[in-house]
Write a protein that holds these residues in place. Structure first.
Motif, PDB file in Angstrom:
ATOM      1  N   ILE A 157       1.083  -1.104  -0.257  1.00 38.72           N
ATOM      2  CA  ILE A 157       0.494  -0.246  -0.029  1.00 38.72           C
ATOM      3  C   ILE A 157       0.731   1.081   0.159  1.00 38.72           C
ATOM      4  CG2 ILE A 157      -1.660   1.162   1.082  1.00 38.72           C
ATOM      5  CD1 ILE A 157      -2.354  -1.506   2.482  1.00 38.72           C
ATOM      6  N   SER A 158       1.593   1.144   0.550  1.00 48.05           N
ATOM      7  CA  SER A 158       2.488   2.417   0.905  1.00 48.05           C
ATOM      8  C   SER A 158       3.083   2.878  -0.517  1.00 48.05           C
ATOM      9  CB  SER A 158       3.523   2.533   2.040  1.00 48.05           C
ATOM     10  OG  SER A 158       4.603   3.453   1.732  1.00 48.05           O
ATOM     11  N   LEU A 159       3.698   1.830  -0.672  1.00 50.23           N
ATOM     12  CA  LEU A 159       4.645   1.896  -2.399  1.00 50.23           C
ATOM     13  C   LEU A 159       3.568   1.922  -3.534  1.00 50.23           C
ATOM     14  CD1 LEU A 159       7.411   0.501  -3.442  1.00 50.23           C
ATOM     15  CD2 LEU A 159       5.845  -1.455  -3.950  1.00 50.23           C
ATOM     16  N   LEU A 160       2.518   1.590  -3.549  1.00 55.74           N
ATOM     17  CA  LEU A 160       1.567   2.589  -4.569  1.00 55.74           C
ATOM     18  C   LEU A 160       0.696   3.533  -3.871  1.00 55.74           C
ATOM     19  CD1 LEU A 160      -1.092  -0.738  -4.472  1.00 55.74           C
ATOM     20  CD2 LEU A 160       1.451  -0.042  -6.735  1.00 55.74           C
ATOM     21  N   ALA A 161       0.878   4.231  -3.306  1.00 57.16           N
ATOM     22  CA  ALA A 161      -0.010   5.292  -2.516  1.00 57.16           C
ATOM     23  C   ALA A 161       1.588   6.377  -2.995  1.00 57.16           C
ATOM     24  CB  ALA A 161      -0.023   5.012  -1.337  1.00 57.16           C
ATOM     25  N   GLN A 162       2.657   6.341  -3.057  1.00 52.79           N
ATOM     26  CA  GLN A 162       3.797   6.873  -3.974  1.00 52.79           C
ATOM     27  C   GLN A 162       3.183   7.517  -4.843  1.00 52.79           C
ATOM     28  OE1 GLN A 162       7.675   5.458  -4.104  1.00 52.79           O
ATOM     29  NE2 GLN A 162       7.271   4.539  -2.085  1.00 52.79           N
ATOM     30  N   LEU A 185       2.837   5.790   6.646  1.00 50.17           N
ATOM     31  CA  LEU A 185       3.232   5.297   5.108  1.00 50.17           C
ATOM     32  C   LEU A 185       3.163   5.711   3.941  1.00 50.17           C
ATOM     33  CD1 LEU A 185       3.070   1.434   6.851  1.00 50.17           C
ATOM     34  CD2 LEU A 185       5.225   3.087   7.163  1.00 50.17           C
ATOM     35  N   VAL A 186       1.455   6.746   3.756  1.00 53.37           N
ATOM     36  CA  VAL A 186       0.938   7.449   2.556  1.00 53.37           C
ATOM     37  C   VAL A 186       1.050   8.435   3.151  1.00 53.37           C
ATOM     38  CG1 VAL A 186      -0.260   4.600   3.023  1.00 53.37           C
ATOM     39  CG2 VAL A 186      -1.520   6.761   3.899  1.00 53.37           C
ATOM     40  N   PRO A 187       0.842   9.088   2.268  1.00 54.20           N
ATOM     41  CA  PRO A 187       0.527  11.137   2.009  1.00 54.20           C
ATOM     42  C   PRO A 187      -0.800  11.010   3.092  1.00 54.20           C
ATOM     43  CG  PRO A 187       0.875   9.828  -0.258  1.00 54.20           C
ATOM     44  CD  PRO A 187       0.728   9.012   0.749  1.00 54.20           C
ATOM     45  N   PRO A 188      -0.443  12.361   3.222  1.00 54.91           N
ATOM     46  CA  PRO A 188      -1.589  12.874   3.751  1.00 54.91           C
ATOM     47  C   PRO A 188      -3.136  12.955   3.085  1.00 54.91           C
ATOM     48  CG  PRO A 188       0.082  14.266   3.964  1.00 54.91           C
ATOM     49  CD  PRO A 188       0.730  13.556   3.020  1.00 54.91           C
ATOM     50  N   GLY A 189      -2.679  13.084   1.436  1.00 55.39           N
ATOM     51  CA  GLY A 189      -4.452  12.584   1.138  1.00 55.39           C
ATOM     52  C   GLY A 189      -4.719  11.349   1.108  1.00 55.39           C
ATOM     53  N   PHE A 190      -4.065  10.567   1.060  1.00 54.56           N
ATOM     54  CA  PHE A 190      -4.427   9.144   1.038  1.00 54.56           C
ATOM     55  C   PHE A 190      -5.352   9.162   2.095  1.00 54.56           C
ATOM     56  CE2 PHE A 190      -3.876   4.485   0.867  1.00 54.56           C
ATOM     57  CZ  PHE A 190      -4.379   4.069  -0.481  1.00 54.56           C
ATOM     58  N   ARG A 191      -6.832   7.770   1.265  1.00 56.50           N
ATOM     59  CA  ARG A 191      -7.937   8.336   2.178  1.00 56.50           C
ATOM     60  C   ARG A 191      -8.150   6.370   2.482  1.00 56.50           C
ATOM     61  NH1 ARG A 191      -8.039  12.811   4.124  1.00 56.50           N
ATOM     62  NH2 ARG A 191      -8.795  14.387   3.282  1.00 56.50           N
TER      63      ARG A 191
END
Length: 307
Positions: A157-162, A185-191
């Motif tokens: 998930i962290s990898l894809l959220a880039q 692990l994910v950007p702030p806008g990732f829900r």
């Protein structure tokens, strides 16, 4: 169609996984479906989900999926976003469904981890990247290992959220600690969205941004009050409201989507017809759903819980 225009602004709160109504001949009942869409929009839904788990996606033809998406888009008229289920365990098939959803006017797609094939994490990541490369739409990942066997690992998930095209996760694991783990692990806008009504309260309280829900088909206003109270820190009020939904949530999660369709039929919103291999509830389960529904539609009880 919204393309990548800030989905974080609307991908939050309780969003409803809509069932697919069928008539007596097992054909799509688009009038009933439009009514379900309108009911959610009137209740303030930011988005509705079409042709996914509750929608009996695996028994819908490609043409039927297109018709459902177009019906939802035409009904919404921009008042709510339309998220189309477009997953498959075949990458080529998932790409085809995604491209068709975009042409039909969907605002985003929900794409599940490939089921049955049991791919490794590298294969799962490659699958989702190929889907994203086929569309301009935002992609919401769907992790539900009880159905897919393979989980979607936090690291994947962290990898894809880039990539900003991957905008969120529907988490069907029931793990309420996951928002805490993933937030760094994910950007702030990732829900981060719960896909399990029973544990959604804890998931949102732990930092989740909302829930893709079955029970909000029945009680959209109550679900939105629960979310609002949680975000305002009114845990006792939120917990009391959520407790009222507990018996119905259990019924709905046990027999998806037959129990949901029966509950909606009791409200006069659709027929309870399903497609094989899903069958209608037996009489004992119907009685259980009716009892649970009566508890939720008791307005005096709900108003008391709000106070």
């Amino acid at each position: 169609m919204t393309s990548l225009a800030n989905p974080a602004s609307w991908l939050a709160g309780y969003m409803t996984d809509l069932p697919t109504p069928f008539d007596a001949d097992a054909e799509l009942d688009l009038d009933a479906f439009a009514t379900l869409c309108e009911r959610q929009i009137d209740a303030g839904a930011s988005a509705i989900i079409v042709g996914e788990t509750a929608g009996e996606a695996s028994t819908l033809t490609t043409a039927e999926k297109d018709r459902l998406i177009r019906c939802a888009v035409e009904t919404a008229q921009g008042r709510a976003r339309v998220i189309a289920g477009a997953g498959s365990n075949s990458t080529d098939r998932a790409i085809e469904l995604t491209m068709r959803a975009e042409r039909a006017g969907a605002d985003a797609v929900l794409s599940v981890v490939p089921y049955y094939n049991k791919p490794m994490q590298a294969g799962i990541a490659a699958h989702f990247r190929a889907i994203a490369a086929s569309t301009t739409l935002p992609v919401i990942l769907h992790d539900i290992p009880a159905r897919t066997v393979r989980p979607l690992a936090d690291e994947t998930i962290s990898l894809l959220a880039q990539s900003r095209q991957f905008v969120g996760l529907k988490d069907g694991t029931g793990d309420v600690s996951r928002p805490t783990r993933l937030s760094s692990l994910v950007p702030p806008g990732f829900r981060l969205l719960s896909g399990d009504d029973v544990t959604a309260f804890g998931f949102i309280a732990s930092g989740g941004h909302g829930c893709i829900s079955l029970v909000s088909n029945i009680a959209p206003d109550v679900c939105r009050r629960i979310f609002s109270n949680l975000k305002q820190g009114r845990l006792q009020s939120a917990r009391q409201l959520h407790r009222r939904l507990g018996p119905l949530e259990a019924c709905l999660s046990n027999d998806v989507p037959a129990a949901l369709k029966y509950a909606l039929s009791l409200l006069g919103l659709m027929h309870p017809n399903t497609r094989l291999p899903i069958v209608e509830l037996d009489e004992a389960d119907k009685a259980q759903v009716a009892r649970a529904l009566a508890g939720v539609t008791d307005d005096d009880s709900i108003e008391a819980a709000q106070a």
